[in-house]
Write an enzyme that holds these catalytic residues in place. Sequence first.
Site, PDB file in Angstrom:
ATOM      1  N   ASP A 282       0.884  -1.168   0.000  1.00 11.55           N
ATOM      2  CA  ASP A 282       0.000   0.000   0.000  1.00 11.55           C
ATOM      3  C   ASP A 282       0.918   1.214   0.000  1.00 11.55           C
ATOM      4  O   ASP A 282       1.764   1.362   0.885  1.00 11.55           O
ATOM      5  CB  ASP A 282      -0.875   0.023   1.265  1.00 11.55           C
ATOM      6  CG  ASP A 282      -1.946  -1.068   1.246  1.00 11.55           C
ATOM      7  OD1 ASP A 282      -2.061  -1.771   0.235  1.00 11.55           O
ATOM      8  OD2 ASP A 282      -2.647  -1.212   2.259  1.00 11.55           O
ATOM      9  N   ASP A 440     -13.417  -3.708  -1.394  1.00 12.91           N
ATOM     10  CA  ASP A 440     -13.129  -3.329  -0.001  1.00 12.91           C
ATOM     11  C   ASP A 440     -14.409  -3.463   0.832  1.00 12.91           C
ATOM     12  O   ASP A 440     -15.053  -2.463   1.157  1.00 12.91           O
ATOM     13  CB  ASP A 440     -12.652  -1.871   0.064  1.00 12.91           C
ATOM     14  CG  ASP A 440     -11.361  -1.651  -0.699  1.00 12.91           C
ATOM     15  OD1 ASP A 440     -10.432  -2.451  -0.563  1.00 12.91           O
ATOM     16  OD2 ASP A 440     -11.286  -0.656  -1.455  1.00 12.91           O
TER      17      ASP A 440
END
Length: 585
Positions: A282, A440
């Site tokens: 990330d 998500d």
Amino acid sequence: MESAMLRCSSPPPQFLAAAANYSPDSQLFRCHKPSLNSKSSRSFSIRASASSNSSVVSLLDYGAGNVRSVRNAIHSLGFSIKDVESPEDILNAERLVFPGVGAFAAAMDFINQNGMTEALCSYIENDRPFLGICLGLQLLFESSEEKGTVKGLGLIPGVVGRFDSSSGCRVPHIGWNALQIAKETNILDDIGDRHVYFVHSYRAMPSEENKDWISSTCHYGDNFIASIRRGNVHAVQFHPEKSGDVGLSILKRFLYPESSTTKKLAKRKASKLAKRVIACLDVRANDNGDLVVTKGDQYDVREHTKENEVRNLGKPVELAGQYYKDGADEVSFLNITGFRDFPLGDLPMLQVLRYTSENVFVPLTVGGGIRDFTDANGRHYSSLEVASEYFRSGADKISIGSDAVYAAEEYLKTGVKTGKSSLEQISRVYGNQAVVVSIDPRRVYLVHPDDSAFKAVRVKNPGPNGEEYAWYQCTVNGGREGRQIGAYELARAVEELGAGEILLNCIDCDGQGKGFDIDLVKLISDAVNIPVVASSGAGAVEHFSEVFNQTNASAALAAGIFHRKEVPVQAVKEHLLKEGIEVRT
Ligand code: 1PR
């Protein structure tokens, strides 16, 4: 329309001039024509040699998809590249690499429109050193069923067709699979029993008519052609430039045909499609504006200190290089603030991809901010332009989050595929194997499964008030906004819209180290026919065997445990091998 093959009627003078330079000690080569084109049958008898002192590779890059990795791999082996710009460049090549990517029809159009068909046919028929990769193999066949029936170069008998998902295999075929060697092929000598990386939805099948060409096959649903070889002409369906050190050795043997290297024996025999272990980074700018690898707990990436700064776990290029060396099967970059920053304004992210792809020869996925965008000057960028820039910078797959949610909502509401969403556009141009949808979701507990309009499952661990059921609510903008669509509904919709893979995160499990959300992964991997990557929650090697044993996930992704060096990639692989789960070694 006149067939491509019919136009290959005789060797042009430039080719004969090039052929005249060949060494007389090489073997006499006679090409054979497929029966389909027998009307135009012709046989050249020339003296051809595979050896050359020059270290230049001619590369036929027609501008679709990621060819940067092929370039980087060739450079890393000490060769320079001359880009093919004309038919003469093909005829004068000493060795030609054709890394076909994208759609069959688009590639054939390019070759035909640039007058390269005849030159390519002559080059190959005269046994000049050739290496076709992926689509570069498929184009040698008579035709493809990719978009209706499209004619190929017609050098090898057979039709390229789509994998049959009714046999239970997921399409696209993505991942590391084993080869069955059919005949001696010097370029495959170092493979031993190791896996190579495939990513494709279409394949050519072995037949009586083409059996002399086949050097290896691969099993996925049925046996398809993994590589062909005739004399100095080679082509592979897999990607050597993405197959780690095994792939580099294949390229090396093509580039240095005289060289002999010692065969590397695999620790364990590759026999089928391996489960993949993916390292995820990330990435976002920290408060000083530097691009760093960060990692959150349930998507919160800030330290809980007075300064509240973004957690910094290292530099993206260095970490990606390390994970490649450690044996990660893929590396994913998620630009986690891409939803609010424009990715093409984020040049460091493109630089990260460029630098990483110089030394990392496994697939790279990049996500974050892939959507249409209008900048402060009113200049409009389509999501296709954003994706193209990522591909050009070294990405093999792009991953779409928020924008895929909006597209799926619209599709479920209207039942109409507009063809205009970023997902549809990018998969149409680059193929669905190049498009991942990143989901998500967040758990919403229910007392009864019917309490929600969305697909609910019985969960192993009940909710805070003893609720036994949950549905998984999709979110956008990095988990900041919940939407009225479930992960199950989203996954099925995006598969229809053209996604080639699903990256399945879970906000509740992210960074918790307590294992993947097995209920969620099972729900989604049973709902779709495309590969599903389980993500979020890995804390120990056992979590990987658990997710592979209990669900149909094709890959498992982790971040925190790798960044904090708590569990190395190799330890995960060794554990999976011990548990009898096939992995790439
Ligand atoms: O919406 O198209 O711009 O894409 C944004 C992308 O960024 C999405 O793929 C989304 O998942 C990701 N993202 C956005 N915010 C965050 C965040 O963490 N605040 N990261 C974020 C998602 C989840 C995984 C993580 C696994 C494994 N992170 O990528 O790596 O959960 O972690 P673990 O092994 O440590 O548990 P768009």
